[in-house]
Design a protein around this motif. Sequence first.
Motif, PDB file in Angstrom:
ATOM      1  N   MET A  38      -1.360  -0.858   1.599  1.00  0.00           N
ATOM      2  CA  MET A  38      -2.602  -1.368   0.612  1.00  0.00           C
ATOM      3  C   MET A  38      -2.258  -3.149   1.096  1.00  0.00           C
ATOM      4  N   SER A  39      -3.251  -3.518   1.408  1.00  0.00           N
ATOM      5  CA  SER A  39      -3.183  -4.321   1.611  1.00  0.00           C
ATOM      6  C   SER A  39      -5.467  -4.646   1.640  1.00  0.00           C
ATOM      7  N   GLN A  48      -8.179  -3.650   3.970  1.00  0.00           N
ATOM      8  CA  GLN A  48      -8.205  -2.033   4.478  1.00  0.00           C
ATOM      9  C   GLN A  48      -9.848  -1.120   3.843  1.00  0.00           C
TER      10      GLN A  48
END
Length: 363
Positions: A191-192, A195
């Motif tokens: 995850m970032s 996103q």
Amino acid sequence: MKKIVYVLSVFVCLYSCTNQKEKTETEEKKATYCLTEQLKKTTEIIPILEKPIHEQLSLSGKIEYNENDLVSFKSLLQGVVDKVNFELSDYVQKGQVLAVVKSNEVLELTQQKRFFQNQLELSRKQLKTKKELLADGMTSQQDVTATEYEIQLAQIELDKLNATLGMYRAVGNGQFQILAPKNGYIVQKNMSVGQSITADSEAALFSISNLKQVWVMVNIYANNLQYVKQGDNVKVKTLAYPDRIYSGKIDKIYNVFDDNEHVLKARVVLENSDLNLMPGLSAEIIIDKQNVIGNGFAVPNNAIVFENNKEYIVVYTDDCHLTIRKITTIAANEEYTFVEEKFAPNEKVVTKNALLIYEELNK
């Protein structure tokens, strides 16, 4: 003729005496070599013991997470990641905020909560008014009871929404927090910021493990099955730390062949207090075969010096009595070379700095 013979005899005698003198001087030189205090500090000397000669089996494998300790997180809601507070390999504590996500679903639940809060407040005011009217005989008890029932329904819905928002860790503005479910290291991260995440995604957003224990998954080919049993003692080495040997046992053999690798898998559980056993590392697993082919003096492999296709060791009696001895191998494994030669009880072998001392003795 007699003169010639006499001269030759004298020459041979002189040569022999000179050669003997040089040999004696060399032996004395070797005999007088002593370990210095400085060199002795870094020199390792161990006893040479007679041991049963075991053949060994070397198998490949890989370090993996302890699946009983691994916790993976998948979102229950759709949304867009607003903030991420961790990186891969970070240590996190239970309850720590790892990320913040904005979600329309949370926004809708928050709006529903406000609606029922307003509805509840309005119904309570109506109930107060109707009770006053009932006291004046201007309304019926049935009307008051219906309003009380509406308040109960609104409170039930409000409690349900509060529980749902609490479960999602909603924090307002349509956002919810993702908290660490346990103490441990972030071993997987998907995850970032920015996103989009979905509830039906198969990939975990992150995984946590404390890494105090790891699994070594061992590859056993069919021709080696007869040599591997549950409970067998094993030694494990990794490519990253080839000089570090971990001891363990085969605690489980999976009785189904792996379709991809065409091997049977076995498992070794290892303590990992120094965290050097990193999941993903390739490993070598060494197992002693049960068969024994006699006894022999066991010389550690790191004590052997190779020169001109021959093998030598430095035998230690005391600091000023060290000798070079040629050895004849009869068997070998990953740890020891078994030799034909016999050794006295007081003789030891130099394992660290052997080459350095060997060269000193040969000067």
